[in-house]
Design a protein around this motif. Structure first.
Motif, PDB file in Angstrom:
ATOM      1  N   SER A  47      78.737  43.912 119.441  1.00  0.00           N
ATOM      2  CA  SER A  47      78.090  45.015 118.750  1.00  0.00           C
ATOM      3  C   SER A  47      76.635  45.097 119.194  1.00  0.00           C
ATOM      4  O   SER A  47      75.919  44.094 119.164  1.00  0.00           O
ATOM      5  CB  SER A  47      78.164  44.814 117.224  1.00  0.00           C
ATOM      6  OG  SER A  47      77.544  45.880 116.534  1.00  0.00           O
ATOM      7  N   SER A  50      73.386  50.388 115.163  1.00  0.00           N
ATOM      8  CA  SER A  50      74.354  49.425 115.691  1.00  0.00           C
ATOM      9  C   SER A  50      75.692  50.128 115.869  1.00  0.00           C
ATOM     10  O   SER A  50      76.064  51.001 115.074  1.00  0.00           O
ATOM     11  CB  SER A  50      74.505  48.221 114.755  1.00  0.00           C
ATOM     12  OG  SER A  50      75.128  48.595 113.542  1.00  0.00           O
ATOM     13  N   ILE A  74      85.757  38.411 119.674  1.00  0.00           N
ATOM     14  CA  ILE A  74      85.633  38.354 118.223  1.00  0.00           C
ATOM     15  C   ILE A  74      86.427  37.188 117.665  1.00  0.00           C
ATOM     16  O   ILE A  74      85.986  36.449 116.791  1.00  0.00           O
ATOM     17  CB  ILE A  74      86.114  39.679 117.584  1.00  0.00           C
ATOM     18  CG1 ILE A  74      85.105  40.785 117.892  1.00  0.00           C
ATOM     19  CG2 ILE A  74      86.289  39.528 116.087  1.00  0.00           C
ATOM     20  CD1 ILE A  74      85.517  42.140 117.386  1.00  0.00           C
ATOM     21  N   ARG A  99      86.253  49.497 113.030  1.00  0.00           N
ATOM     22  CA  ARG A  99      84.983  49.583 113.748  1.00  0.00           C
ATOM     23  C   ARG A  99      84.063  50.585 113.063  1.00  0.00           C
ATOM     24  O   ARG A  99      84.500  51.660 112.628  1.00  0.00           O
ATOM     25  CB  ARG A  99      85.235  49.985 115.206  1.00  0.00           C
ATOM     26  CG  ARG A  99      86.118  48.978 115.935  1.00  0.00           C
ATOM     27  CD  ARG A  99      86.750  49.535 117.195  1.00  0.00           C
ATOM     28  NE  ARG A  99      85.758  49.715 118.244  1.00  0.00           N
ATOM     29  CZ  ARG A  99      85.535  50.875 118.843  1.00  0.00           C
ATOM     30  NH1 ARG A  99      86.213  51.948 118.493  1.00  0.00           N
ATOM     31  NH2 ARG A  99      84.626  50.959 119.803  1.00  0.00           N
ATOM     32  N   SER A 122      80.710  40.447 109.468  1.00  0.00           N
ATOM     33  CA  SER A 122      81.914  40.173 110.258  1.00  0.00           C
ATOM     34  C   SER A 122      82.293  41.421 111.042  1.00  0.00           C
ATOM     35  O   SER A 122      82.005  42.549 110.625  1.00  0.00           O
ATOM     36  CB  SER A 122      83.077  39.755 109.353  1.00  0.00           C
ATOM     37  OG  SER A 122      83.368  40.777 108.415  1.00  0.00           O
ATOM     38  N   TYR A 123      82.930  41.222 112.192  1.00  0.00           N
ATOM     39  CA  TYR A 123      83.314  42.337 113.049  1.00  0.00           C
ATOM     40  C   TYR A 123      84.835  42.379 113.155  1.00  0.00           C
ATOM     41  O   TYR A 123      85.477  41.369 113.413  1.00  0.00           O
ATOM     42  CB  TYR A 123      82.683  42.202 114.426  1.00  0.00           C
ATOM     43  CG  TYR A 123      81.171  42.287 114.389  1.00  0.00           C
ATOM     44  CD1 TYR A 123      80.530  43.513 114.307  1.00  0.00           C
ATOM     45  CD2 TYR A 123      80.397  41.131 114.403  1.00  0.00           C
ATOM     46  CE1 TYR A 123      79.151  43.595 114.251  1.00  0.00           C
ATOM     47  CE2 TYR A 123      79.014  41.209 114.354  1.00  0.00           C
ATOM     48  CZ  TYR A 123      78.394  42.443 114.277  1.00  0.00           C
ATOM     49  OH  TYR A 123      77.030  42.524 114.213  1.00  0.00           O
ATOM     50  N   PRO A 183      79.883  49.359 117.802  1.00  0.00           N
ATOM     51  CA  PRO A 183      80.751  48.426 118.529  1.00  0.00           C
ATOM     52  C   PRO A 183      80.606  48.613 120.031  1.00  0.00           C
ATOM     53  O   PRO A 183      80.402  49.719 120.517  1.00  0.00           O
ATOM     54  CB  PRO A 183      82.160  48.813 118.061  1.00  0.00           C
ATOM     55  CG  PRO A 183      81.955  49.586 116.793  1.00  0.00           C
ATOM     56  CD  PRO A 183      80.638  50.279 116.936  1.00  0.00           C
TER      57      PRO A 183
END
Length: 300
Positions: free
Chosen positions: A21, A42, A55, A104, A98-99, A44
């Motif tokens: 990201s 920000s 990830i 997204r 967290s991603y 992805p």
């Protein structure tokens, strides 16, 4: 507030460490500099097997740390094409980010300089500390359509200009008048990097500590003592991000701690991990975050 205070205190964050990201901060225009610390964006980075593998395998996390600021957040959830506009009050504790490649999110933020949000929200900011809420619950005509319009701007230049116009439409010019006491007290706190005694500041400004507490609850969201702790913590994080080596005992003395254990306890409360662990993260943040001046967007 006064844009001169901006040169004394620049809030830093601990997110922007992961390559999945991107994270960019943009300085505001001169007109909004007294009220806005920065805009940030920000999104992805990619949607492929390599991104998903990264990830899944990353041992580190992005985190958001207390910075003494409030934010307006514009969000675009890509999977369901949903838009949101939220207000994030001053946070007193850190939290992790967290991603998830299946959820997204693009985010654009207006990070207010301490005291800058008061002219927009028009309510004591202490009522909103540690809270995340829909902006239209506080301000009419600030619903998801505003976020949809912002993200319809294809370039970062367009998003910043839209955000500035939106913010100027919200500011209450009557309440944008400078409070000289707040301005002077913030100057004392920033100059001392959060180590000045609040009672001494109140005495210099000929104001009772009770009155000063009330002013800070309205304009900042917390007491001057708590805000000073956050400023001191921020100064330490900035030092960690820019210093090649650190003498922990000397650092504790410089920032006014009784001893090194006291420094470690206070730092961990605001960062989430020990100073030694934080240094490793800070070095990654310093490498991966982009900073742009507003002048970058001027027409040729």
């Amino acid at each position: 507030m006064d844009d001169k205070l901006q040169r004394m205190f620049h809030p830093v964050q601990a997110n922007g460490r992961t390559a999945v990201s991107s994270y960019t901060e943009i300085a505001p225009s001169e007109a909004l500099r007294p009220y806005v610390s920065c805009y940030w964006y920000s999104e992805p980075e990619g949607d492929n097997d390599n991104s998903r593998l990264q990830i899944a395998s990353e041992a580190t996390v992005d985190r958001v740390i207390p910075d003494g600021c409030c934010d307006i957040l514009f969000e675009h959830h890509i999977a369901d094409n949903a838009y949101y506009v939220k207000y994030c009050g001053l946070m007193e504790r850190p939290f992790v980010i967290s991603y998830n490649m299946d959820n997204r999110v693009r985010r654009f933020g207006i990070r207010f300089f301490p005291g800058g949000a008061y002219g927009v929200i028009q309510t004591p900011l202490s009522c909103l500390k540690n809270q995340l809420c829909e902006l239209d619950a506080l301000l009419p005509r600030s619903d998801s359509t505003v976020a949809e319009q912002l993200f319809a701007e294809e370039s970062l230049v367009g998003k910043v200009r839209f955000a500035e116009a939106f913010l100027l439409s919200l500011l209450s010019w009557e309440r944008m008048r400078t409070d000289n006491t707040m301005k002077s007290v913030l100057h004392h706190i920033f100059r001392s990097r959060g180590s000045a005694q609040i009672q001494s500041i109140a005495k210099k400004e000929v104001i009772s500590t009770r009155q000063l507490n009330r002013k800070f609850q309205n304009w900042i969201g917390v007491t001057p003592k708590r805000f000073s702790e956050i400023v001191r913590f921020q100064a330490m994080v900035h030092y960690m991000q820019t210093s090649p080596s650190i003498d922990w005992s000397a650092l504790a003395l410089v920032y006014g701690f009784f001893d090194q254990p006291h420094m470690i306890r206070d730092f961990k409360r605001y960062y989430g991990v020990s100073p030694v662990e934080a240094v490793k993260e800070c070095q990654l943040v310093h490498r991966n975050v982009r900073f742009l001046q507003y002048e970058y967007f001027r027409e040729d």
